[in-house]
Enzyme design. Sequence first.
Site, PDB file in Angstrom:
ATOM      1  N   SER A   1      -0.581   2.185   4.441  1.00 16.95           N
ATOM      2  CA  SER A   1      -0.856   2.338   2.862  1.00 16.95           C
ATOM      3  C   SER A   1      -2.533   3.033   2.837  1.00 16.95           C
ATOM      4  O   SER A   1      -3.089   3.692   3.551  1.00 16.95           O
ATOM      5  CB  SER A   1      -0.599   1.394   1.810  1.00 16.95           C
ATOM      6  OG  SER A   1      -0.648   1.815   0.497  1.00 16.95           O
TER       7      SER A   1
ATOM      8  N   ARG B   1       0.409  -4.743 -11.994  1.00 15.44           N
ATOM      9  CA  ARG B   1       1.104  -5.102 -10.879  1.00 15.44           C
ATOM     10  C   ARG B   1       2.600  -4.992 -10.737  1.00 15.44           C
ATOM     11  O   ARG B   1       3.042  -4.550  -9.778  1.00 15.44           O
ATOM     12  CB  ARG B   1       0.610  -6.441 -10.529  1.00 15.44           C
ATOM     13  CG  ARG B   1       1.299  -7.199  -9.158  1.00 15.44           C
ATOM     14  CD  ARG B   1       0.479  -6.235  -7.888  1.00 15.44           C
ATOM     15  NE  ARG B   1       0.877  -7.208  -6.780  1.00 15.44           N
ATOM     16  CZ  ARG B   1       0.758  -6.698  -5.452  1.00 15.44           C
ATOM     17  NH1 ARG B   1      -0.100  -5.345  -5.363  1.00 15.44           N
ATOM     18  NH2 ARG B   1       0.880  -7.446  -4.528  1.00 15.44           N
TER      19      ARG B   1
ATOM     20  N   ASP C   1      10.172   5.800   1.150  1.00 13.54           N
ATOM     21  CA  ASP C   1       8.611   5.737   0.612  1.00 13.54           C
ATOM     22  C   ASP C   1       8.685   6.710  -0.574  1.00 13.54           C
ATOM     23  O   ASP C   1       8.237   7.964  -0.066  1.00 13.54           O
ATOM     24  CB  ASP C   1       7.878   5.597   1.566  1.00 13.54           C
ATOM     25  CG  ASP C   1       5.983   5.364   1.049  1.00 13.54           C
ATOM     26  OD1 ASP C   1       6.044   5.301  -0.184  1.00 13.54           O
ATOM     27  OD2 ASP C   1       5.590   5.132   1.909  1.00 13.54           O
TER      28      ASP C   1
ATOM     29  N   HIS D   1       8.017   2.022  -0.009  1.00 10.37           N
ATOM     30  CA  HIS D   1       6.468   1.949   0.501  1.00 10.37           C
ATOM     31  C   HIS D   1       6.337   0.686   1.079  1.00 10.37           C
ATOM     32  O   HIS D   1       5.720   0.559   1.972  1.00 10.37           O
ATOM     33  CB  HIS D   1       5.493   2.179  -0.786  1.00 10.37           C
ATOM     34  CG  HIS D   1       4.159   1.974  -0.237  1.00 10.37           C
ATOM     35  ND1 HIS D   1       3.627   2.980   0.648  1.00 10.37           N
ATOM     36  CD2 HIS D   1       3.092   1.436  -0.550  1.00 10.37           C
ATOM     37  CE1 HIS D   1       2.285   2.910   0.693  1.00 10.37           C
ATOM     38  NE2 HIS D   1       2.143   1.808   0.185  1.00 10.37           N
ATOM     39  N   ASP D   2       7.014  -0.326   0.448  1.00 10.93           N
ATOM     40  CA  ASP D   2       7.034  -1.976   1.079  1.00 10.93           C
ATOM     41  C   ASP D   2       7.420  -1.689   2.595  1.00 10.93           C
ATOM     42  O   ASP D   2       7.058  -2.695   3.300  1.00 10.93           O
ATOM     43  CB  ASP D   2       7.758  -2.811   0.376  1.00 10.93           C
ATOM     44  CG  ASP D   2       7.173  -3.702  -0.746  1.00 10.93           C
ATOM     45  OD1 ASP D   2       5.711  -3.615  -0.531  1.00 10.93           O
ATOM     46  OD2 ASP D   2       7.643  -4.323  -1.545  1.00 10.93           O
TER      47      ASP D   2
END
Lengths: 405, 405
Positions: free
Chosen positions: B182, B251, B346, B379-380
Amino acid sequence: MSDSASAPVPRRPGGDPPDSPGSVGMTCARTLQLATGQNPFALEMGGSVGPIHVEYETYGELSPGRDNVILITHALSGDAHVAGWDADAKKTGRLWRLKHPGWWDDIVGPGKAIDTSRYFVLCANFLGSCYGTTGPMSDNPATGRPYGLSFPVVTVGDWVQLQARLLDALGIDRVHTVVGGSLGGQQALEWALAFPHRVERAIVLAASPRLSAQGLAFNAVGRQAIMKDPHFHDGDYYAIAQPNHGLAVARMMAHITYLSEEGMHEKFGRRRRRQQRSGFGVEFEVESYLDHQGRSFVERFDANSYLYITRAMDYYDAAAKWGQGDLVQACRRIRSQVMVVSFSSDWLYTPAQCREFALALCRAHKPVTYVNVPSRFGHDAFLVENQTVGHLLHHFLKTPPPGSS
Amino acid sequence: MSDSASAPVPRRPGGDPPDSPGSVGMTCARTLQLATGQNPFALEMGGSVGPIHVEYETYGELSPGRDNVILITHALSGDAHVAGWDADAKKTGRLWRLKHPGWWDDIVGPGKAIDTSRYFVLCANFLGSCYGTTGPMSDNPATGRPYGLSFPVVTVGDWVQLQARLLDALGIDRVHTVVGGSLGGQQALEWALAFPHRVERAIVLAASPRLSAQGLAFNAVGRQAIMKDPHFHDGDYYAIAQPNHGLAVARMMAHITYLSEEGMHEKFGRRRRRQQRSGFGVEFEVESYLDHQGRSFVERFDANSYLYITRAMDYYDAAAKWGQGDLVQACRRIRSQVMVVSFSSDWLYTPAQCREFALALCRAHKPVTYVNVPSRFGHDAFLVENQTVGHLLHHFLKTPPPGSS
């Protein structure tokens, strides 16, 4: 409102001026009382509301046979003002309507895809709205003060039942077509399920029988932004400051979900409004766009309504409600011709979800027209791809009613 | 913190206890002063900072030839505590570290993909961080009070320059590998561009040479949520209440972008924590997940750092910086072996963007290994697909350095 150099885009192109032959002209909303304090309207999730006043607009003339009704169902931030220019905009303080015609002016008007010289077109603000129909901004008769969060939870099913009551009051038994996009598309579907014999054609644009987990997530964060705004005061803010910061953040985020990645790339890319760095202010074009969307929204929308409407969007699940979780079983109820239109880059109600719905109709042996429109405009495409949408509507409206052959 | 029934997911599985042979054990961060008030560190966007203290961790032993250094660059909410268990967690008040080992514990340790019995592994908190390195929480020597927004704008380039200064101080000339995911991946790329002769291998996971317009948009909304929180006080909030509501909303929204639609559907679907309706509280499982993420983040992160770091993420554009807008031209600088790894679902740094980067390396006649890992974790995935990522790292670390024939 900042007169942003970067005009809000994508948006429908213009719309007709009120004196154009393609415009329905100046419009006046009407209001009808559909429930009273003594005879309140019972809600799907329990509880009831009364009185209820519903604001609606109509265009065109009801035919003697009352067989030319097109019911339009509006989306989250939409309203009954579908086409033309609001004659009462100044009187009601809805000043943003002075700048733009109704939200579907490119589609609805004399000679347009939804031809008001042929059809009697009707759209009503839904329950919980902040545009005239009873909602959390309205006075609670029990207290004489605005409902706020004491307004009961409303559902897509409630909206449709109340619209049916409106049609009853207007002496309309069946509708030629019910059509809507996004949350409006879910109402169109609910109409076909709840009143199979009252709907000849249902057109579902950019909507599926239920929201995805990702859609639930975006709605949840939007509500959190509102409810964590210190001006929210548990929804009891009408006499004081509004939770505008939270509402603006919710709207900005939602707008990301209305565009597509490719559309954003094409329209804004990484271009800057100014070359010098601004710290954390508006610097990239895309920031300017979102900033404008947030600012303009708080001038025309109510934060509590945003909570109620997004929750209704969360809860709607056609398969759970009508088919014990089985969408095919639910679809067996339908007696309408159905058209489902998805947009290739829509990631809120994705083509895959819409196709799944169309397939469920096939499996239930129901007639269905499914079109996936290639578009870079994401979810907004249903309001932007007017040429294609108009073409599809124009032809589908001519489909013979079910069982007519 | 709510002890949410729905555990936060996806997450890396467990990590080794400190006494396990696979763990680096108990770790102690070190701090080094790399700039002084008299000799401040000049920044890419102008201005300077001094003094600067950098917090970093190392694992393994530096070889006599100083040729076994693996530099790990951390992501937005990451830190220098990559592996093992923080011996000072209680002392420093970083209590969340008592529950979990470092963020890449599954990858870094004796015998693991990044084998600390073989490599000397180093990670430093970047400038602007809230985890020990100088940032907006630190005291501004000019005022004796926390910098807040008087902290200068920092960039990915600054982070890399400061890491180079750290390596200088440790007597390390070249690194065997720089690796990050990232925003950490962008640092790995920047290393290869800024110090082509100091980097033998660069591994870029789930990152591309610049953020998309959609990524800019999400960052902008997150910052707005923070800056519109009335506790923000223009960043000067340290002595009073923190803008926790805004930070939590930012968040929560960001976490939607870290998962994929399919992953969310699989993990949460539309399941409810409770059957009865809760109005606007936590009701769906996915709401519970986001709520937990928001709450736990504000316990461990600083809102101002969030602003600075997301802005650095916005600004990074390798092609603009090193190739006058031409990514191929920028890539011609590179002298490292490069591995680019994308993850199929992602949508923050998409496979298409990563592939474009890999192709630019090819067009610049640079060696590149590109892998698109099939994953539902969005993305994680770079923190979740540890078996695959570990396998890829393990083999790529053996790639002969460039020019070794």
